[in-house]
Design a protein around this motif. Structure first.
Motif, mmCIF file in Angstrom:
data_model
loop_
_atom_site.group_PDB
_atom_site.id
_atom_site.type_symbol
_atom_site.label_atom_id
_atom_site.label_comp_id
_atom_site.label_asym_id
_atom_site.label_seq_id
_atom_site.Cartn_x
_atom_site.Cartn_y
_atom_site.Cartn_z
ATOM 1 N N CYS A 100 4.280 47.428 18.891
ATOM 2 C CA CYS A 100 3.940 48.206 18.907
ATOM 3 C C CYS A 100 1.932 47.460 18.741
ATOM 4 O O CYS A 100 2.063 47.296 17.660
ATOM 5 C CB CYS A 100 3.939 48.885 17.413
ATOM 6 S SG CYS A 100 5.615 49.699 17.577
ATOM 7 N N ALA A 102 -0.848 48.019 19.999
ATOM 8 C CA ALA A 102 -2.393 48.363 19.946
ATOM 9 C C ALA A 102 -2.899 48.968 19.014
ATOM 10 O O ALA A 102 -2.474 49.144 17.770
ATOM 11 C CB ALA A 102 -2.347 49.864 20.784
ATOM 12 N N PRO A 103 -4.226 48.801 18.232
ATOM 13 C CA PRO A 103 -5.412 47.668 19.320
ATOM 14 C C PRO A 103 -4.821 46.008 19.211
ATOM 15 O O PRO A 103 -5.780 45.315 19.856
ATOM 16 C CB PRO A 103 -6.319 48.493 18.521
ATOM 17 C CG PRO A 103 -5.985 48.205 16.402
ATOM 18 C CD PRO A 103 -4.962 49.142 16.877
ATOM 19 N N GLY A 104 -4.819 45.797 18.370
ATOM 20 C CA GLY A 104 -3.819 44.208 18.759
ATOM 21 C C GLY A 104 -4.756 43.155 17.821
ATOM 22 O O GLY A 104 -4.044 41.704 18.544
ATOM 23 N N GLY A 105 -4.980 43.679 17.406
ATOM 24 C CA GLY A 105 -5.162 42.199 15.612
ATOM 25 C C GLY A 105 -4.033 41.622 15.685
ATOM 26 O O GLY A 105 -4.482 40.275 15.557
ATOM 27 N N LYS A 106 -2.681 41.652 15.429
ATOM 28 C CA LYS A 106 -1.899 41.100 14.998
ATOM 29 C C LYS A 106 -1.420 40.616 15.921
ATOM 30 O O LYS A 106 -0.571 39.163 15.942
ATOM 31 C CB LYS A 106 -0.284 41.860 14.379
ATOM 32 C CG LYS A 106 -0.647 42.810 12.469
ATOM 33 C CD LYS A 106 -0.140 43.260 11.928
ATOM 34 C CE LYS A 106 -0.238 44.149 11.133
ATOM 35 N NZ LYS A 106 -1.221 45.431 11.660
ATOM 36 N N GLU A 124 2.692 48.316 24.110
ATOM 37 C CA GLU A 124 2.035 50.092 23.821
ATOM 38 C C GLU A 124 2.148 51.576 24.806
ATOM 39 O O GLU A 124 1.393 51.140 26.072
ATOM 40 C CB GLU A 124 0.709 49.462 24.199
ATOM 41 C CG GLU A 124 -0.715 50.311 22.950
ATOM 42 C CD GLU A 124 0.296 51.170 21.990
ATOM 43 O OE1 GLU A 124 0.556 51.027 21.072
ATOM 44 O OE2 GLU A 124 0.411 52.676 22.128
ATOM 45 N N ARG A 129 -4.631 53.875 23.988
ATOM 46 C CA ARG A 129 -4.607 52.489 23.426
ATOM 47 C C ARG A 129 -4.226 51.055 23.705
ATOM 48 O O ARG A 129 -4.073 50.492 23.066
ATOM 49 C CB ARG A 129 -3.468 52.754 21.814
ATOM 50 C CG ARG A 129 -3.898 54.118 20.933
ATOM 51 C CD ARG A 129 -2.889 54.558 19.981
ATOM 52 N NE ARG A 129 -2.578 53.199 19.255
ATOM 53 C CZ ARG A 129 -3.666 52.945 18.503
ATOM 54 N NH1 ARG A 129 -4.500 53.829 17.978
ATOM 55 N NH2 ARG A 129 -3.164 52.474 17.718
ATOM 56 N N ASP A 155 8.272 52.512 25.913
ATOM 57 C CA ASP A 155 9.005 53.506 24.272
ATOM 58 C C ASP A 155 9.662 51.667 23.661
ATOM 59 O O ASP A 155 10.817 51.367 24.407
ATOM 60 C CB ASP A 155 10.011 54.061 24.876
ATOM 61 C CG ASP A 155 10.093 55.214 23.638
ATOM 62 O OD1 ASP A 155 10.011 54.235 22.859
ATOM 63 O OD2 ASP A 155 9.998 55.923 23.530
ATOM 64 N N GLY A 156 9.089 51.434 23.006
ATOM 65 C CA GLY A 156 9.829 50.430 22.523
ATOM 66 C C GLY A 156 10.993 50.803 22.318
ATOM 67 O O GLY A 156 11.789 49.912 21.953
ATOM 68 N N ASP A 173 5.712 46.312 14.350
ATOM 69 C CA ASP A 173 4.510 46.847 13.172
ATOM 70 C C ASP A 173 4.628 48.665 13.560
ATOM 71 O O ASP A 173 3.517 48.860 14.699
ATOM 72 C CB ASP A 173 3.351 46.347 13.898
ATOM 73 C CG ASP A 173 1.652 46.175 13.053
ATOM 74 O OD1 ASP A 173 2.451 46.972 11.642
ATOM 75 O OD2 ASP A 173 1.157 46.724 13.091
ATOM 76 N N ARG A 203 12.508 57.760 13.917
ATOM 77 C CA ARG A 203 11.543 56.403 14.294
ATOM 78 C C ARG A 203 11.338 55.057 14.196
ATOM 79 O O ARG A 203 11.980 54.255 14.895
ATOM 80 C CB ARG A 203 10.760 57.546 14.767
ATOM 81 C CG ARG A 203 8.847 56.670 16.136
ATOM 82 C CD ARG A 203 9.308 57.378 17.330
ATOM 83 N NE ARG A 203 7.584 58.287 16.649
ATOM 84 C CZ ARG A 203 6.498 57.777 17.098
ATOM 85 N NH1 ARG A 203 5.686 57.373 17.294
ATOM 86 N NH2 ARG A 203 5.896 59.215 16.257
#
Ligand code: SAM
Length: 288
Positions: A100, A102-106, A124, A129, A155-156, A173, A203
């Motif tokens: 999961c 976006a936005p992508g910091g991790k 994502e 996003r 979809d994850g 995340d 979920r």
């Protein structure tokens, strides 16, 4: 508002009023140097609790700090988020999924750890996003290291079936209640019931089960949320334990700043009233 307040007061007890006040205050983010270089940042004060991070400085617009290739030097994020990503302990050469993203910091932290060797899928499903995520990659990851990155739009929940036993490490995340943002939206807050958190927990459980199928045997998963709800944090791990106890073991979290987070049954929870950061829940599991 009162259902929200009652639910959390019931869970956090006498701590809730301070926690609620802390949640309303601005979050304390830091500047994390992306792909750290030998450069010394004389105009910035190091954030002593976390390596490679600096305190924001209002004289410096971090979005304009770019190198000769126009790559940004900094990503502005919560220390709890940095710890969640670093806790996956990605090594060069590994195959990694940021489910999961976006936005992508991790995802940037995981990408950096590969040092151009291995592979990472940044996933994502939301189109808007995902565009933001691609921009974050373009703005921060040098061309020569970008070949290890794929941006996916699944979809994850699909990973467990489509990519079984595939990844060395997975970060989940998960989408969550995000109460810190919620309390600034009175109309949503007035409609809040515990059902909302239960729906998200269900979920999240699905995403975590998918990750458990998709990670290789002995591979590790970080499950994280920015929720303060026990249903979405330890509650999700509790359900996993109940239903799949022989497929995973819980791994103790260690490292920088982890002692600032509350210990929970399965992981750690950074809460802003005591740590000054978060909310950020982190649990680590290994597939057995
Ligand atoms: C908490 S945010 C992720 C933040 C991100 N990891 C970061 O550090 O910048 C959760 C993300 O999960 C995405 N998401 C929602 N449903 C999803 C699903 N079924 N599978 C995968 N991702 C999902 C949301 O669109 C959202 O971008």
């Amino acid at each position: 508002m009162s259902k929200f307040f009652d639910f959390f007061e019931n869970y956090y007890g006498s701590r809730w009023k301070n926690l609620f006040t802390a949640l309303k205050e601005e979050d304390q983010k830091v500047l994390r140097e992306v792909f750290p270089s030998d450069h010394t940042w004389d105009n910035l004060t190091p954030f002593k609790l976390l390596s490679g991070c600096y305190l924001p400085n209002e004289d410096l617009d971090y979005t304009k700090e770019v190198d000769a290739d126009n790559l940004r030097h900094f990503y502005y994020m919560d220390p709890g988020s940095i710890i969640a990503a670093r806790s996956l302990e990605v090594q060069e050469g590994e195959t990694v999924l940021d489910m999961c993203s976006a936005p992508g910091g991790k995802g940037l932290i995981l990408t950096e750890a590969l040092m151009g060797n291995g592979h990472i899928d940044l996933n994502e499903p939301s189109r808007n996003r995902r565009e933001r995520l691609k921009k974050v990659v373009r703005d921060h990851v040098p061309d020569e290291l970008r070949n290890v990155v794929s941006v996916k739009g699944q979809d994850g929940l699909n990973f467990g079936l489509k990519f079984k036993d595939t990844y060395d490490k997975i970060l989940v995340d998960a989408p969550c209640s995000g109460e810190r943002h919620l309390i600034h939206r009175p109309s949503e807050l007035s409609k809040w019931t515990p059902k909302r958190s239960k729906r998200l927990a269900s979920r999240q459980y699905g995403l975590l089960c998918s990750a458990l199928l998709s990670v290789k045997p002995r591979g590790t998963i970080i499950y994280s949320t920015c929720s303060i709800s026990p249903l979405e944090n330890d509650g999700v791990l509790e359900k996993l334990k109940l239903k799949k106890s022989d497929s995973f073991e819980v791994v103790e979290l260690e490292g920088e700043m982890i002692d600032k987070a509350d210990k929970t049954k399965f992981g750690r929870l950074f809460l802003p009233d005591t740590s000054g950061y978060g909310p950020l829940y982190i649990a680590k599991i290994r597939k057995v």
